[in-house]
Structure formats: C-alpha cells, structure tokens
Design a protein around this motif. Structure first.
Motif, PDB file in Angstrom:
ATOM      1  N   ARG A   1       5.478  -8.751  -8.428  1.00  0.00           N
ATOM      2  CA  ARG A   1       5.971  -9.990  -7.821  1.00  0.00           C
ATOM      3  C   ARG A   1       4.887 -11.066  -7.776  1.00  0.00           C
ATOM      4  NH1 ARG A   1      10.305  -7.938  -3.238  1.00  0.00           N
ATOM      5  NH2 ARG A   1      10.946  -6.039  -4.359  1.00  0.00           N
ATOM      6  N   GLY A   2       3.752 -10.779  -8.391  1.00  0.00           N
ATOM      7  CA  GLY A   2       2.715 -11.797  -8.524  1.00  0.00           C
ATOM      8  C   GLY A   2       1.560 -11.678  -7.570  1.00  0.00           C
ATOM      9  N   ALA A   3       1.576 -10.678  -6.700  1.00  0.00           N
ATOM     10  CA  ALA A   3       0.495 -10.525  -5.713  1.00  0.00           C
ATOM     11  C   ALA A   3      -0.688  -9.772  -6.320  1.00  0.00           C
ATOM     12  CB  ALA A   3       1.009  -9.780  -4.485  1.00  0.00           C
ATOM     13  N   TYR A   4      -1.863 -10.013  -5.761  1.00  0.00           N
ATOM     14  CA  TYR A   4      -3.035  -9.183  -6.037  1.00  0.00           C
ATOM     15  C   TYR A   4      -3.077  -8.134  -4.929  1.00  0.00           C
ATOM     16  CZ  TYR A   4      -7.817  -7.575  -6.443  1.00  0.00           C
ATOM     17  OH  TYR A   4      -8.919  -6.781  -6.570  1.00  0.00           O
ATOM     18  N   VAL A   5      -3.209  -6.872  -5.304  1.00  0.00           N
ATOM     19  CA  VAL A   5      -3.044  -5.781  -4.341  1.00  0.00           C
ATOM     20  C   VAL A   5      -4.319  -4.952  -4.242  1.00  0.00           C
ATOM     21  CG1 VAL A   5      -1.650  -3.790  -3.671  1.00  0.00           C
ATOM     22  CG2 VAL A   5      -0.590  -5.672  -4.941  1.00  0.00           C
ATOM     23  N   ILE A   6      -4.742  -4.712  -3.009  1.00  0.00           N
ATOM     24  CA  ILE A   6      -5.776  -3.713  -2.747  1.00  0.00           C
ATOM     25  C   ILE A   6      -5.081  -2.523  -2.103  1.00  0.00           C
ATOM     26  CG2 ILE A   6      -7.840  -3.150  -1.393  1.00  0.00           C
ATOM     27  CD1 ILE A   6      -8.732  -6.034  -1.715  1.00  0.00           C
ATOM     28  N   THR A   7      -5.218  -1.369  -2.713  1.00  0.00           N
ATOM     29  CA  THR A   7      -4.540  -0.178  -2.220  1.00  0.00           C
ATOM     30  C   THR A   7      -5.554   0.912  -1.914  1.00  0.00           C
ATOM     31  OG1 THR A   7      -2.742   1.405  -2.650  1.00  0.00           O
ATOM     32  CG2 THR A   7      -4.058   0.747  -4.545  1.00  0.00           C
ATOM     33  N   VAL A   8      -5.307   1.679  -0.869  1.00  0.00           N
ATOM     34  CA  VAL A   8      -6.274   2.642  -0.344  1.00  0.00           C
ATOM     35  C   VAL A   8      -5.682   4.055  -0.427  1.00  0.00           C
ATOM     36  CG1 VAL A   8      -7.686   3.292   1.649  1.00  0.00           C
ATOM     37  CG2 VAL A   8      -7.108   0.871   1.261  1.00  0.00           C
ATOM     38  N   GLU A   9      -6.472   4.999  -0.931  1.00  0.00           N
ATOM     39  CA  GLU A   9      -6.017   6.392  -0.973  1.00  0.00           C
ATOM     40  C   GLU A   9      -7.159   7.314  -0.571  1.00  0.00           C
ATOM     41  OE1 GLU A   9      -4.288   9.605  -0.712  1.00  0.00           O
ATOM     42  OE2 GLU A   9      -2.999   7.917  -1.290  1.00  0.00           O
ATOM     43  N   LYS A  10      -6.889   8.168   0.379  1.00  0.00           N
ATOM     44  CA  LYS A  10      -7.895   9.081   0.918  1.00  0.00           C
ATOM     45  C   LYS A  10      -8.007  10.367   0.110  1.00  0.00           C
ATOM     46  CE  LYS A  10      -8.771  11.789   5.128  1.00  0.00           C
ATOM     47  NZ  LYS A  10      -8.277  12.102   6.491  1.00  0.00           N
ATOM     48  N   ASP A  11      -6.889  10.856  -0.404  1.00  0.00           N
ATOM     49  CA  ASP A  11      -6.813  12.213  -0.942  1.00  0.00           C
ATOM     50  C   ASP A  11      -7.045  12.227  -2.458  1.00  0.00           C
ATOM     51  OD1 ASP A  11      -6.009  14.784  -1.756  1.00  0.00           O
ATOM     52  OD2 ASP A  11      -4.662  14.962  -0.033  1.00  0.00           O
ATOM     53  N   PRO A  12      -8.113  12.854  -2.937  1.00  0.00           N
ATOM     54  CA  PRO A  12      -8.380  12.897  -4.378  1.00  0.00           C
ATOM     55  C   PRO A  12      -7.302  13.632  -5.164  1.00  0.00           C
ATOM     56  CG  PRO A  12      -9.877  14.370  -3.206  1.00  0.00           C
ATOM     57  CD  PRO A  12      -9.157  13.575  -2.166  1.00  0.00           C
ATOM     58  N   ASN A  13      -6.609  14.574  -4.534  1.00  0.00           N
ATOM     59  CA  ASN A  13      -5.542  15.300  -5.225  1.00  0.00           C
ATOM     60  C   ASN A  13      -4.333  14.401  -5.476  1.00  0.00           C
ATOM     61  OD1 ASN A  13      -6.828  17.943  -5.313  1.00  0.00           O
ATOM     62  ND2 ASN A  13      -6.561  17.962  -3.104  1.00  0.00           N
ATOM     63  N   VAL A  14      -4.033  13.543  -4.509  1.00  0.00           N
ATOM     64  CA  VAL A  14      -2.953  12.569  -4.692  1.00  0.00           C
ATOM     65  C   VAL A  14      -3.327  11.599  -5.817  1.00  0.00           C
ATOM     66  CG1 VAL A  14      -1.717  10.649  -3.610  1.00  0.00           C
ATOM     67  CG2 VAL A  14      -2.114  12.762  -2.327  1.00  0.00           C
ATOM     68  N   LEU A  15      -4.576  11.170  -5.831  1.00  0.00           N
ATOM     69  CA  LEU A  15      -5.038  10.252  -6.876  1.00  0.00           C
ATOM     70  C   LEU A  15      -4.932  10.905  -8.253  1.00  0.00           C
ATOM     71  CD1 LEU A  15      -6.238   7.438  -7.320  1.00  0.00           C
ATOM     72  CD2 LEU A  15      -8.499   8.426  -6.992  1.00  0.00           C
ATOM     73  N   GLU A  16      -5.249  12.181  -8.344  1.00  0.00           N
ATOM     74  CA  GLU A  16      -5.168  12.892  -9.620  1.00  0.00           C
ATOM     75  C   GLU A  16      -3.727  12.984 -10.111  1.00  0.00           C
ATOM     76  OE1 GLU A  16      -6.196  14.767 -13.084  1.00  0.00           O
ATOM     77  OE2 GLU A  16      -7.455  13.676 -11.656  1.00  0.00           O
ATOM     78  N   LEU A  17      -2.782  13.260  -9.210  1.00  0.00           N
ATOM     79  CA  LEU A  17      -1.379  13.307  -9.616  1.00  0.00           C
ATOM     80  C   LEU A  17      -0.867  11.924 -10.012  1.00  0.00           C
ATOM     81  CD1 LEU A  17       0.227  15.898  -7.166  1.00  0.00           C
ATOM     82  CD2 LEU A  17      -0.308  16.182  -9.590  1.00  0.00           C
ATOM     83  N   ALA A  18      -1.383  10.890  -9.373  1.00  0.00           N
ATOM     84  CA  ALA A  18      -1.021   9.526  -9.783  1.00  0.00           C
ATOM     85  C   ALA A  18      -1.515   9.243 -11.198  1.00  0.00           C
ATOM     86  CB  ALA A  18      -1.600   8.510  -8.799  1.00  0.00           C
ATOM     87  N   ARG A  19      -2.699   9.738 -11.532  1.00  0.00           N
ATOM     88  CA  ARG A  19      -3.235   9.539 -12.887  1.00  0.00           C
ATOM     89  C   ARG A  19      -2.382  10.256 -13.934  1.00  0.00           C
ATOM     90  NH1 ARG A  19      -8.003   6.991 -13.180  1.00  0.00           N
ATOM     91  NH2 ARG A  19      -9.312   6.882 -11.310  1.00  0.00           N
TER      92      ARG A  19
END
Length: 285
Positions: free
Chosen positions: A146-164
């Motif tokens: 929608r045109g916004a610049y987003v800063i997003t925060v994630e604590k869990d490295p396992n969640v980040l890995e599944l996102a990748r």
C-alpha cells in the motif's frame, strides 16, 4: 537461495494418480506457474533433477497438515527445538508452534485475516509503519504493497527461518520497502526516536506466551514512537472468549487509555482494538 519446490498432500495425491507426466504448481499456489514432473519407474523426477521415491510421495499424501519442500532431497518445512514449528498448508500457509496456529484459519484465510488487520490503520503511500511481531511477514508485505515503508520485528530465529522458506513471505527479503529487525519488540521499540511512525500494527503472541507485550509499560512505548495523530491496531483475539475469566480486550482498552491513547474501540472483523495518539495532548475521546 536456490528455488524450492513445495509439495503438500494435495500435490502428492495428484502424482500418485498420474500414469505419466503431470504438471503441478509447486509454490503453494503463490503463482499459477506449473512444472512438469516425470515418472521414473517407482519414482518421480522434479525440475531440479531430484528423484523422489513413490513411498515418500505416499507418506506426504497421508500428511494433510504439513508442507514439504524439495532441495536435493525431500524435507518437511518444520523445525524441532525447544518448541515445534511447522508451516501448515493453508493458502497462504500459516505457521504452527506447538500445535497453535499463528493466523486465523476458521471462516477466513490468513491473507484476509492480514488484510483485516492492515485495514484497521489504512497505511498510506510514504508513511512509516511499525509491525511489532513479524511472523511470516504477511502484515509487513501487505502494508508495503500500500506504499508504506515498514519496519518489522521478529524475536524467534526459527520463525524467521520458516519465513525464508515460505514462498508467500518472499517479498520480505526482496521488496526493498521492508526492514527486518531481530529482537524482542519490547526492547527494540525503546531504541526508536519519539514520533518515528505513522502507524503501528501490534499482533503479539497470545497473552499466556507474551504478557509483557500487553502491558501498559509497552503501550506507553508504542505511544511515544507514534507521531501525533498516529494510528494503532492491536490484535487481541476472539472477543467472545475470556482469559482466566477476564475480558482480555477490555483490559487492553483500559491500559491503552491509561497510556494516553484516544479513540479506543473494538474492531470486530479483525478481532482487535484500534486507537490513536492525540494530535495535541489536550485532545480527548
């Protein structure tokens, strides 16, 4: 990362029914793109040359609740550690941690669930949005679209890995309008300057897992980093259910008001609460 090819029970069953070549979508229906899979005796050959035996495909066909991917072998999109994480083959996928799904999947798919949350603050072109709990990143991706610049925060490295791994999360890493910060939102937010954001989308884990992200102290930090007039959406969960006999939404709304927010009200379709920072300190509800 090399291209991954994804299989769920749906695709596996189609393979088992085929007598020769078959064309399949292999990106969890992120696109309409298909690939030709060839039979090779009792196996199937995928686009990267990986040969998968029939008994493996039969096992996948019986596993309705999981996602598998092919990269020189077949792997379940799951991580076992202190907790058990896996992608679930909803469309788009959600993530499940110890059997608890991180998106609503009953009567609404994760994409519509995300849009309901983002619609609550309506990010505009050129605005800056804080997404406090990234997960698979659908909220950040939708706000960026929608045109916004987003800063997003994630604590869990396992969640980040599944996102990748997840093809529906790809824009997190390729779009250019999303910055990912690793850490606990309660600590990360303290590092932002006052008035840094036009909107905050706060979609924390359930209260029993992250009670500090429902505290008045944390809400005061969100208030501080919002610009005057800035909007907040806070996902809380099913308003018809009570946590330990307490109305969780009601408690959230009371603490938001104590933190200084005005215009605090429920948003039923998104199972959460919206609020805003006053344009001026004298503004009242």
């Amino acid at each position: 990362m090399d291209e991954l090819y994804f299989l769920t029970a749906r695709e596996a069953k189609r393979l088992l029914l085929s007598s020769g070549k078959v064309r399949l979508n292999l990106d969890l229906r992120k696109t309409n793109r298909t690939f030709e899979i060839e039979r090779d005796g009792e196996g199937f050959v995928f686009p990267d040359g990986t040969r998968v035996e029939r008994d493996v495909i039969e096992r996948i066909a019986r596993d309705e609740g999981s996602v598998y991917f092919i990269r020189n072998g077949v792997y379940k999109a799951a991580i076992a550690g202190e907790h058990f994480y896996k992608l679930v083959p909803t469309i788009p996928p959600t993530i499940e941690i110890n059997g608890i799904r991180m998106h609503r999947t009953k009567d609404v798919n994760p994409l519509q669930d995300t849009r309901n949350k983002v619609n609550a603050v309506k990010p505009k072109e050129g605005e800056t949005v804080l997404d406090t709990c990234m997960g698979l990143g659908y909220t950040a991706i939708e706000a960026a679209k929608r045109g916004a610049y987003v800063i997003t925060v994630e604590k869990d490295p396992n969640v980040l890995e599944l996102a990748r791994i997840n093809p529906w999360s790809r824009e997190l890493f390729t779009g250019g309008k999303i910055q990912i910060i690793r850490g606990d939102a309660s600590e990360v937010v303290k590092k932002f300057r006052p008035g840094s954001f036009d909107a905050v989308i706060h979609d924390p884990p359930r209260f029993s897992l992250a009670g500090h992200l429902y505290s008045e102290e944390f809400y005061r930090e969100l208030y501080r980093v919002l610009k005057p007039g800035g909007r907040l959406f806070h996902y809380v969960g099913n308003p018809g259910k009570k946590y330990r006999r307490k109305d969780l939404q009601k408690g959230v709304m009371e603490r938001l008001r104590k933190a200084g927010f005005v215009g605090v009200r429920r948003v039923e379709e998104a199972l959460g609460v919206v609020a805003r920072k006053p344009e001026k300190e004298k503004d009242k509800d």
